[in-house]
Design a protein around this motif. Structure first.
Motif, PDB file in Angstrom:
ATOM      1  N   PHE A  69       0.814  -1.206   0.000  1.00  0.00           N
ATOM      2  CA  PHE A  69       0.000   0.000   0.000  1.00  0.00           C
ATOM      3  C   PHE A  69       0.855   1.266   0.000  1.00  0.00           C
ATOM      4  O   PHE A  69       0.367   2.339  -0.336  1.00  0.00           O
ATOM      5  CB  PHE A  69      -0.953   0.011   1.203  1.00  0.00           C
ATOM      6  N   LEU A  70       2.142   1.129   0.334  1.00  0.00           N
ATOM      7  CA  LEU A  70       3.052   2.270   0.262  1.00  0.00           C
ATOM      8  C   LEU A  70       3.846   2.270  -1.031  1.00  0.00           C
ATOM      9  O   LEU A  70       4.102   3.330  -1.605  1.00  0.00           O
ATOM     10  CB  LEU A  70       4.024   2.230   1.443  1.00  0.00           C
ATOM     11  N   ARG A  71       4.229   1.096  -1.501  1.00  0.00           N
ATOM     12  CA  ARG A  71       5.112   1.010  -2.660  1.00  0.00           C
ATOM     13  C   ARG A  71       4.382   1.105  -3.992  1.00  0.00           C
ATOM     14  O   ARG A  71       4.949   1.551  -4.986  1.00  0.00           O
ATOM     15  CB  ARG A  71       5.882  -0.316  -2.613  1.00  0.00           C
ATOM     16  N   TYR A  72       3.120   0.655  -4.021  1.00  0.00           N
ATOM     17  CA  TYR A  72       2.402   0.579  -5.292  1.00  0.00           C
ATOM     18  C   TYR A  72       1.037   1.258  -5.214  1.00  0.00           C
ATOM     19  O   TYR A  72       0.005   0.618  -5.398  1.00  0.00           O
ATOM     20  CB  TYR A  72       2.230  -0.884  -5.710  1.00  0.00           C
ATOM     21  N   PRO A  73       0.991   2.552  -4.939  1.00  0.00           N
ATOM     22  CA  PRO A  73      -0.309   3.232  -4.846  1.00  0.00           C
ATOM     23  C   PRO A  73      -1.094   3.195  -6.148  1.00  0.00           C
ATOM     24  O   PRO A  73      -2.325   3.292  -6.137  1.00  0.00           O
ATOM     25  CB  PRO A  73       0.069   4.665  -4.457  1.00  0.00           C
ATOM     26  N   SER A  94      -5.183   6.981   3.073  1.00  0.00           N
ATOM     27  CA  SER A  94      -5.094   7.957   4.153  1.00  0.00           C
ATOM     28  C   SER A  94      -5.534   7.347   5.476  1.00  0.00           C
ATOM     29  O   SER A  94      -4.915   7.574   6.528  1.00  0.00           O
ATOM     30  CB  SER A  94      -5.956   9.183   3.821  1.00  0.00           C
ATOM     31  N   ALA A  95      -6.597   6.540   5.421  1.00  0.00           N
ATOM     32  CA  ALA A  95      -7.090   5.893   6.641  1.00  0.00           C
ATOM     33  C   ALA A  95      -6.088   4.867   7.156  1.00  0.00           C
ATOM     34  O   ALA A  95      -5.892   4.731   8.367  1.00  0.00           O
ATOM     35  CB  ALA A  95      -8.437   5.220   6.366  1.00  0.00           C
ATOM     36  N   TYR A  96      -5.436   4.142   6.249  1.00  0.00           N
ATOM     37  CA  TYR A  96      -4.420   3.182   6.673  1.00  0.00           C
ATOM     38  C   TYR A  96      -3.308   3.888   7.446  1.00  0.00           C
ATOM     39  O   TYR A  96      -2.853   3.428   8.490  1.00  0.00           O
ATOM     40  CB  TYR A  96      -3.804   2.472   5.466  1.00  0.00           C
TER      41      TYR A  96
END
Length: 331
Positions: free
Chosen positions: A75-79, A92-94
């Motif tokens: 979820f950080l590397r492949y938005p 954003s919620a994560y």
């Protein structure tokens, strides 16, 4: 302490949660462990696996202590893999939810540093806990079982096992080319779900007249894994440093006493240390040489197996449980 695990569907996260509860109950029976998707119920602490599972829980628990295992950083590397609503709302919620958790657990130091840097989380809040691997049997499977597994998957007599993600940048081709140069008579068994890339690899092997030495297992029964490790001569795992990789297959191979050949990456070094031999994927001749050495009956093979036995103790169920209990009681 009453420790709750959030209920999840039948996914790898569910298997992780189930195994975690079993080993915690075995080695730390002084605590109570329950699966409870309801907030409250006298739960002292919740442990969630994955940010998707943790999100609804963390946003509702209030002051309940929470621990979240973050198994990957997709979820950080492949938005770009997320839809626009997910990018605007869920990611954003994560971030907000993970910052709210009492402790985060990653599986290696690199993930810990990246999570801290990209989400501005205090690194003292992020713990590194080695993963639970598949349970290794106390005794080797009997010969009859080994032969049954060999016939079931039509395995060659001597082979290199490549277990895990069958995706680009894991350098299966390098092993194929090395075996083509080797005179050790080894085959290679690629074990992982069927993908577009696995179809490419099959064509690659055929084009180089290696099809008779390359086998694929797309669906492996979990109960056959100990026998597969016992039948193989060497375990090869050569992901690039930037590739999505896991140390779990490496840990499983070490616990089974199967000599391992790894790509020289920080992740693999962290997992195996001196209990493996390391190569760079472009070193085809070096790979062929190392495979021959590990597959033989010489002193190097026995030395590496002894190192693996000692290294695997760090990944024992007892060691993982003690680390988790320390984290739980620190909150």
């Amino acid at each position: 302490m009453k420790i709750g695990f959030s209920k999840v569907p039948a996914t790898p996260a569910a298997g992780y949660t189930r195994q975690l509860r079993e080993v915690l109950t075995k080695y730390a029976p002084q605590h109570e462990y329950v699966v409870d998707e309801k907030i409250g119920s006298g739960i002292d602490l919740y442990h969630c696996h994955g940010y998707r599972t943790a999100l609804p829980l963390l946003l509702r628990t209030g002051r309940t202590k929470t621990v979240v295992t973050v198994p990957d950083l997709h979820f950080l590397r492949y938005p770009h893999l997320y839809t626009l609503p997910e990018r605007l709302v869920l990611l954003s919620a994560y971030r907000r939810a993970l910052r709210t958790a009492g402790r985060l657990i990653t599986l290696n130091r690199g993930a810990r540093e990246e999570l801290s840097r990209k989400l501005a989380i205090d690194p003292r809040k992020i713990e590194v806990v080695m993963p639970l691997a598949a349970r290794a049997p106390q005794e080797a499977p009997p010969d009859a079982e080994l032969e049954a597994v060999r016939r079931k998957y039509m395995l060659p007599k001597r082979f290199v096992l490549m277990l895990g993600t069958v995706e680009p940048r894991h350098n299966h081709e390098a092993v194929f080319e090395a075996l083509a140069q080797s005179e050790a008579g080894l085959g290679v068994v690629v074990c992982g779900r069927r993908t577009v890339y696995s179809d490419f690899l099959l064509g690659y092997a055929r084009a180089r007249h290696l099809a008779g030495r390359v086998d694929f297992i797309y669906e492996l029964s979990p109960e056959d894994l100990p026998a597969l490790f016992r039948l193989a001569r060497v375990f090869a795992y050569l992901p690039d440093a930037e590739a999505e990789a896991s140390i779990v297959p490496v840990v499983e191979a070490m616990r089974a006493g199967l000599p391992v050949l790894l790509s020289d990456t920080p992740l693999n070094r962290e997992a195996a240390a001196e209990a493996a031999l390391y190569v760079y994927p472009e070193q085809i001749e070096r790979i062929a040489q190392r495979l021959e050495q590990l597959a033989g009956e010489g002193p190097l093979r026995r030395t590496m197996q002894e190192r693996e036995r000692r290294r695997a103790e760090l990944f024992s169920e007892y060691a993982v449980v003690q680390r988790l209990i320390d984290i739980y009681t620190s909150l």
